[in-house]
Scaffold this active site. Structure first.
Site, short mmCIF file in Angstrom:
data_model
loop_
_atom_site.label_atom_id
_atom_site.label_comp_id
_atom_site.label_asym_id
_atom_site.label_seq_id
_atom_site.Cartn_x
_atom_site.Cartn_y
_atom_site.Cartn_z
CD GLU A 16 -4.48 -5.78 2.61
OE1 GLU A 16 -5.26 -5.03 3.26
OE2 GLU A 16 -3.25 -5.69 2.65
CD GLU A 35 -2.99 -1.05 2.26
OE1 GLU A 35 -4.11 -1.58 2.10
OE2 GLU A 35 -2.67 -0.50 3.33
#
Length: 663
Positions: free
Chosen positions: A306, A150
């Protein structure tokens, strides 16, 4: 997808074995097999365990874990672990910790604590990645490299001296001379002229508004600085394992990173998606982000790396997903091009900031509702294995330009209410409601596959990109362009002659004056539509007015126009219309462009219909049963034959292999 991927749809999630006694690992591997898990992400935040000191390494635990997964036939998405530097590294060099625009140096104790320009961090990260690549490149469990995690989460920019020096180097490469920078930045305004690159600093907190072109270049630099870190890691991995693909997990439509540029350096696009179960239209926003992920590599399948099995832990109120919702939303990602459905995380944590974040194996273990859903959905994905690799064909596209997004949301504009996501969302919602699947495209993309091109906003528009759009329309394409477009060039300088700048000829209009609508007010457009937030004093230059303002200072002036251009047409909306008004304008364009939904008969409200290759997905986002039109074939979820209709339960779904592809 690669040498190490099992066949079919990938299923699994993040596994953090360092949080658990080693005797738990064998139990987890056995439960993963029972649940149908095929792929696990390992090592995302394991730097401190892998390298407890500058010159010490502990790979034994990871060796045993990788061997365990290989023995159980579970593939590994191995992370490079560089997202969260360990304490020993942070304390060894002051400049590892990033600095805010106000001069505050952030402290250790969370995650993502690093300055992208700090050489100490860069060297240490490179050393770690090389060690991992040398050790595991040929391991039989390795299927995918997971670079970092991320990028831009928590820290998208750093204002320290290292970053300032890096920014100056970036500017030197971009402009060559300080004279050229002065021209592009317009530094004669407010006596900002520079005599040397060494005089330039990042746009830290200042007494008033900071030069808008400086801020735009800073946004470009920050995206590039993080991308440079990614590319450094990717180059190391490619050297040692050229046949193993790599990804980094995006955070959906994230402002800070130019995903078009990033995707060029991805082997597989992956995303982390966390729609809010409390949001009544959260599934529409999720569809939007899934369409973007599919589009970033030209329609190639992507990975949902995710999502939450139930509740997250970081909202003010963390609502769980009611039974059936995580299945439905996962099928939605599959419908829109995903070839992998993964979650954060496998086993729910007992300590740390995310201990209340849900998991595939919840705190209550195999007795829990969540575990039963985990096992059921794994079995369903095995029945959908043949969907993997199929693609979506869209005939409409939305233009998305990160540089325009950055410039649009600068300061000192006619209205601060013109924000990209708020401008985009109503257009996407209208298309979604009509069953139209869209691709997203970069402003320099090949538009030939599309009959209809939509530009909700292109505030910043390069002349060469405008020519591409105009040529597409001239050759028979159709365009719908939203307000406040074609205003500035790539340097955030106003186009001569006013908006819509280089689209003026194809749209057949010119904006005389921007006319923002005050908060809480609206103006009538046509007989029954209304516009809020924004309007423009528009002058038609060959375009035909479709709707006129019917109240306020602009009453009688054109509000929505259509211009014939070559063999195509171009519509311009000079205002932010309400849902019904916007829908009618888009209906006209869809009809003219002959862009039609998947099904001839519209499904009931709340039922989403998406065609992925030969597979028709029908998804019921309501709490009531729905009788939906369908296409003949076989429902892969039930094995039952489908004719022209299908009954969907609350939060129910069908995945129909259409009759033309029946074996």
């Amino acid at each position: 997808m690669s040498r190490g991927f099992p066949e079919g749809i990938q299923y699994g999630g993040d596994y953090n074995p360092e949080q658990w006694p080693e005797e738990t690992w064998a139990e987890d591997a056995a439960l993963m097999r029972k649940a149908g898990v095929t792929l696990v992400t390992v090592g995302v935040f394991a730097w401190a365990r892998l390298q407890p000191g500058p010159d010490s390494w502990e790979f034994g635990w990871l060796d045993r874990l990788m061997d365990l997964f290989a023995a159980h036939g579970i593939a590994v998405d191995l992370a490079t672990a560089t997202a969260s530097p360990p304490a020993w590294l942070v304390r060894s060099a002051t400049y590892v910790r990033p600095v805010t625009a106000d001069g505050v140096r952030l402290e250790f104790g969370s995650r993502q604590l690093y300055c992208p320009s700090d050489p100490t961090y860069v060297r240490a990260a490179g050393k770690l990645v090389r060690a991992l690549a040398e050790r595991y490149a040929r391991h039989p469990a390795l299927a995918l490299w997971h670079i970092h995690n991320e990028y831009g989460d928590h820290v998208t920019e750093c204002f320290c001296e290292e970053s300032a020096a890096d920014f100056r180097d970036w500017l030197r490469k971009r402009y060559r001379t300080v004279e050229e920078l002065n021209r592009v930045w317009g530094t004669d305004f407010w006596s900002q002229r520079y005599g040397d690159f060494r005089q330039i600093e990042p746009p830290r907190t200042a007494p008033g508004p900071v030069n808008p072109t400086q801020v735009l270049d800073w946004r470009r630099f920050c995206s590039d600085a993080l991308l440079r870190l990614h590319r450094l890691e990717r180059d190391v991995l490619r050297t040692h394992s050229p046949d193993v693909p790599a990804t980094t997990n995006f955070m959906s439509m994230f402002k800070a990173l130019d995903h078009w540029e990033w995707a060029r350096h991805e082997d597989i696009v992956s995303d982390d998606a966390y729609p809010d179960p409390a949001g009544p239209a959260a599934h529409v926003g999720a569809a939007l982000n899934h369409d973007l992920m599919r589009s970033l590599k030209g329609g190639r399948p992507w990975l949902l790396l995710e999502q939450a099995p139930s509740a997250v832990s970081w909202r003010p109120v963390n609502v769980p997903k009611r039974p059936g919702l995580q299945r439905l939303w996962s099928l939605q990602a599959l419908a829109r091009g995903a070839d992998g459905i993964l979650y954060f995380q496998w086993r729910q944590s007992r300590a740390g900031a995310e201990k209340f974040h849900s998991a595939l194996l919840p705190h209550r273990g195999t007795a829990s509702r969540g575990w039963r859903e985990t096992v059921r959905f794994g079995a369903e994905l095995r029945r959908l294995a043949e969907v993997a690799g199929s693609r979506i064909t869209a005939r409409a596209a939305i233009v998305l330009d990160w540089h325009s997004w950055w410039a649009l949301e600068g300061t000192d504009h006619p209205s601060e209410r013109m924000r990209w996501r708020e401008l985009l969302r109503p257009w996407y919602e209208a298309l979604y409601a009509r069953g139209i699947t869209v691709d997203f495209v970069a402003p320099d993309a090949d538009l030939s596959p599309y009959r209809l091109v939509l530009a909700p906003n292109l505030y910043l528009l390069r002349a060469e990109h405008a020519r591409r759009i105009a040529d597409h329309v001239h050759g028979g394409g159709h365009l719908v362009c939203g307000p406040f477009s074609g205003v500035v060039d790539e340097h955030d300088h106003l186009h001569p002659g006013g908006a819509p700048g280089p689209l003026r000829e194809v749209l057949g209009v010119v904006v005389d004056e921007f006319w923002p609508v005050p908060d809480g007010e609206s103006v009538r457009v046509g007989e029954d539509a209304r516009a809020s937030v924004w309007s423009e004093w528009l002058v038609a230059e060959g375009a035909r007015p479709l709707l006129a303002y019917a109240s306020g200072a602009l009453a009688g002036q054109p509000a929505v126009t259509r211009n014939a251009w070559g063999r195509g047409s171009a519509r311009y909306l000079s205002c932010r219309l309400d849902a019904e008004g916007l829908g009618r304008v888009l209906d006209g364009a869809l009809c003219e462009a002959e862009v039609t939904p998947v099904l001839d008969a519209a499904p009931p409200a709340g039922v989403e219909a998406v065609r992925r290759g030969p597979y028709l997905f029908l998804l019921n986002h309501t709490d009531r049963e729905a009788d939906s039109p369908a296409l003949p074939g076989t429902d892969l979820l039930t094995g039952e034959q489908v004719h022209d209709r299908v009954q969907l339960g609350p939060l129910g779904a069908a995945v129909v292999r259409t009759v033309s592809t029946e074996r």
